[in-house]
Design a protein around this motif. Structure first.
Motif, PDB file in Angstrom:
ATOM      1  N   UNK A  16      17.779  -2.022   8.527  1.00  0.00           N
ATOM      2  CA  UNK A  16      16.841  -2.480   7.489  1.00  0.00           C
ATOM      3  C   UNK A  16      15.422  -2.568   8.055  1.00  0.00           C
ATOM      4  N   UNK A  17      15.308  -3.073   9.283  1.00  0.00           N
ATOM      5  CA  UNK A  17      13.987  -3.168   9.923  1.00  0.00           C
ATOM      6  C   UNK A  17      13.385  -1.779  10.115  1.00  0.00           C
ATOM      7  N   UNK A  18      14.235  -0.823  10.447  1.00  0.00           N
ATOM      8  CA  UNK A  18      13.763   0.549  10.629  1.00  0.00           C
ATOM      9  C   UNK A  18      13.165   1.082   9.320  1.00  0.00           C
ATOM     10  N   UNK A  19      13.850   0.792   8.221  1.00  0.00           N
ATOM     11  CA  UNK A  19      13.388   1.248   6.895  1.00  0.00           C
ATOM     12  C   UNK A  19      12.035   0.618   6.542  1.00  0.00           C
ATOM     13  N   UNK A  20      11.866  -0.649   6.891  1.00  0.00           N
ATOM     14  CA  UNK A  20      10.594  -1.341   6.633  1.00  0.00           C
ATOM     15  C   UNK A  20       9.489  -0.747   7.507  1.00  0.00           C
ATOM     16  N   UNK A  21       9.814  -0.484   8.748  1.00  0.00           N
ATOM     17  CA  UNK A  21       8.803   0.069   9.667  1.00  0.00           C
ATOM     18  C   UNK A  21       8.431   1.488   9.274  1.00  0.00           C
ATOM     19  N   UNK A  22       9.409   2.263   8.843  1.00  0.00           N
ATOM     20  CA  UNK A  22       9.103   3.622   8.368  1.00  0.00           C
ATOM     21  C   UNK A  22       8.198   3.555   7.139  1.00  0.00           C
ATOM     22  N   UNK A  23       8.485   2.608   6.256  1.00  0.00           N
ATOM     23  CA  UNK A  23       7.666   2.451   5.054  1.00  0.00           C
ATOM     24  C   UNK A  23       6.241   2.056   5.402  1.00  0.00           C
ATOM     25  N   UNK A  24       6.109   1.168   6.389  1.00  0.00           N
ATOM     26  CA  UNK A  24       4.778   0.751   6.829  1.00  0.00           C
ATOM     27  C   UNK A  24       4.024   1.926   7.431  1.00  0.00           C
ATOM     28  N   UNK A  25       4.721   2.736   8.230  1.00  0.00           N
ATOM     29  CA  UNK A  25       4.094   3.919   8.832  1.00  0.00           C
ATOM     30  C   UNK A  25       3.695   4.918   7.744  1.00  0.00           C
ATOM     31  N   UNK A  26       4.518   5.035   6.722  1.00  0.00           N
ATOM     32  CA  UNK A  26       4.222   5.948   5.619  1.00  0.00           C
ATOM     33  C   UNK A  26       2.986   5.470   4.850  1.00  0.00           C
ATOM     34  N   UNK A  27       2.949   4.161   4.564  1.00  0.00           N
ATOM     35  CA  UNK A  27       1.773   3.607   3.879  1.00  0.00           C
ATOM     36  C   UNK A  27       0.526   3.846   4.733  1.00  0.00           C
ATOM     37  N   UNK A  28       0.649   3.600   6.034  1.00  0.00           N
ATOM     38  CA  UNK A  28      -0.491   3.772   6.945  1.00  0.00           C
ATOM     39  C   UNK A  28      -0.998   5.212   6.906  1.00  0.00           C
ATOM     40  N   UNK A  29      -0.064   6.148   6.862  1.00  0.00           N
ATOM     41  CA  UNK A  29      -0.455   7.560   6.838  1.00  0.00           C
ATOM     42  C   UNK A  29      -1.227   7.875   5.563  1.00  0.00           C
ATOM     43  N   UNK A  30      -0.687   7.434   4.423  1.00  0.00           N
ATOM     44  CA  UNK A  30      -1.365   7.723   3.149  1.00  0.00           C
ATOM     45  C   UNK A  30      -2.723   7.023   3.092  1.00  0.00           C
ATOM     46  N   UNK A  31      -2.816   5.835   3.674  1.00  0.00           N
ATOM     47  CA  UNK A  31      -4.094   5.108   3.690  1.00  0.00           C
ATOM     48  C   UNK A  31      -5.099   5.816   4.605  1.00  0.00           C
ATOM     49  N   UNK A  32      -4.626   6.224   5.780  1.00  0.00           N
ATOM     50  CA  UNK A  32      -5.531   6.819   6.757  1.00  0.00           C
ATOM     51  C   UNK A  32      -6.031   8.193   6.332  1.00  0.00           C
ATOM     52  N   UNK A  33      -5.296   8.848   5.433  1.00  0.00           N
ATOM     53  CA  UNK A  33      -5.756  10.136   4.908  1.00  0.00           C
ATOM     54  C   UNK A  33      -6.953   9.972   3.962  1.00  0.00           C
ATOM     55  N   UNK A  34      -7.138   8.765   3.468  1.00  0.00           N
ATOM     56  CA  UNK A  34      -8.220   8.513   2.511  1.00  0.00           C
ATOM     57  C   UNK A  34      -9.523   8.211   3.247  1.00  0.00           C
ATOM     58  N   UNK A  35     -10.625   8.793   2.766  1.00  0.00           N
ATOM     59  CA  UNK A  35     -11.936   8.449   3.322  1.00  0.00           C
ATOM     60  C   UNK A  35     -12.335   7.069   2.818  1.00  0.00           C
ATOM     61  N   UNK A  36     -13.337   6.486   3.459  1.00  0.00           N
ATOM     62  CA  UNK A  36     -13.815   5.175   3.010  1.00  0.00           C
ATOM     63  C   UNK A  36     -14.231   5.227   1.539  1.00  0.00           C
ATOM     64  N   UNK A  37     -14.928   6.299   1.169  1.00  0.00           N
ATOM     65  CA  UNK A  37     -15.388   6.415  -0.227  1.00  0.00           C
ATOM     66  C   UNK A  37     -14.207   6.502  -1.194  1.00  0.00           C
ATOM     67  N   UNK A  38     -13.138   7.169  -0.770  1.00  0.00           N
ATOM     68  CA  UNK A  38     -11.961   7.321  -1.641  1.00  0.00           C
ATOM     69  C   UNK A  38     -11.238   5.991  -1.882  1.00  0.00           C
ATOM     70  N   UNK A  39     -11.494   5.005  -1.025  1.00  0.00           N
ATOM     71  CA  UNK A  39     -10.869   3.695  -1.244  1.00  0.00           C
ATOM     72  C   UNK A  39     -11.328   3.078  -2.564  1.00  0.00           C
ATOM     73  N   UNK A  40     -12.512   3.495  -3.019  1.00  0.00           N
ATOM     74  CA  UNK A  40     -13.037   2.965  -4.287  1.00  0.00           C
ATOM     75  C   UNK A  40     -12.312   3.543  -5.496  1.00  0.00           C
ATOM     76  N   UNK A  41     -11.552   4.616  -5.277  1.00  0.00           N
ATOM     77  CA  UNK A  41     -10.901   5.304  -6.396  1.00  0.00           C
ATOM     78  C   UNK A  41      -9.779   4.498  -7.010  1.00  0.00           C
ATOM     79  N   UNK A  42      -9.400   4.920  -8.217  1.00  0.00           N
ATOM     80  CA  UNK A  42      -8.342   4.217  -8.939  1.00  0.00           C
ATOM     81  C   UNK A  42      -6.983   4.441  -8.299  1.00  0.00           C
TER      82      UNK A  42
END
Ligand code: ZN
Length: 254
Positions: A16-42
């Motif tokens: 279960x911890x592995x699944x949570x950590x994978x999810x966190x890494x996945x969120x981090x990847x999608x977040x890091x792909x966004x530029x600062x300006x794109x953070x303002x997007x919907x």
């Protein structure tokens, strides 16, 4: 992110911890792909920008870490003082500078991971209380985080879809959602079928239910209130009496 090893040796919990950590890494990847300006997007959530999603995920890690600390110390520390404090925190977080927002996500995720890692075996069974008032063992905090990071990674509106979410996570999400409907009685006459499996949820007692079906990812996406892409419905009564195949909106979940 894991410098040392988990203190628990329970294989199910480690999975279960592995699944949570994978999810966190996945969120981090999608977040890091966004530029600062794109953070303002919907985002995909009405009224929320990507900044709100990121702030929510950061503060969510802190709130869940408070529950793990509670389990570790026995000193009651609630997730949030109240739901309005939680909402205020998200709105405030959304105004942070991009670098501060990214730090909030990164640091809170590391902190939660350390709390989990260092929780002794017996601490995992100590009871804590969620914001909804449910008493749960500390093991539940892993699932609480898992569903947040995976689903809100999709909500970042940066190319992630429900198909990216692992099947075991999707199945448990569907159990949570349909369980909430059942507890409120809002699933009357609504039957949910996952094609290609024998998974059936909702009102299994109705003689003439509306049946919503589709692949697992599509059904969960619909059930979570995020659109009807890829699902079909039968048995929907139209105003004139003739049946239509229009997929109904899913009952509210949270
Ligand atoms: Zn959330």
């Amino acid at each position: 992110m894991v410098a040392r090893t988990d203190r628990t040796t329970d294989p199910e919990l480690l999975q279960a911890l592995l699944q949570a950590r994978r999810g966190t890494a996945f969120f981090a990847r999608k977040l890091n792909e966004l530029s600062d300006a794109q953070l303002d997007g919907e985002s995909l959530l009405p009224g929320w920008t990507r900044r709100h999603i990121t702030a929510h995920i950061g503060y969510n890690a802190r709130a869940i870490a408070r529950l793990v600390e509670w389990a570790a110390t026995g000193v009651e520390t609630p997730m949030y003082a109240s739901t309005s404090v939680r909402d205020h925190e998200i709105n405030f977080g959304a105004t942070l500078s991009p670098i501060a927002l990214r730090h909030l996500f990164d640091h809170s995720a590391v902190h939660l991971n350390v709390e989990w890692r260092d929780l002794p075996e017996d601490g995992w069974h100590h009871k804590v209380r969620t914001i909804q008032g449910r008493e749960v063992p500390a093991t539940e905090t892993v699932w609480m985080r898992t569903r947040e990071v995976w689903m809100h990674a999709v909500d970042l509106a940066n190319g992630a879809t429900f198909n990216d979410i692992p099947a075991p996570v999707l199945e448990r999400l569907l159990e949570d959602i349909t369980g909430a409907w059942k507890a409120r009685g809002t699933d009357a006459g609504l039957l949910i079928k996952v094609t290609g499996t024998d998974l059936t949820f909702g009102d299994t007692t109705s003689a003439s239910p509306v049946v919503v079906s589709g692949p697992l990812a599509a059904v969960v996406e619909w059930a979570a209130g995020r659109g009807a892409h890829g699902v079909t419905a039968t048995g929907v009564a139209a105003h004139g009496g003739a049946a239509t195949n229009e997929v109904p909106a899913a009952p509210k979940w949270i």
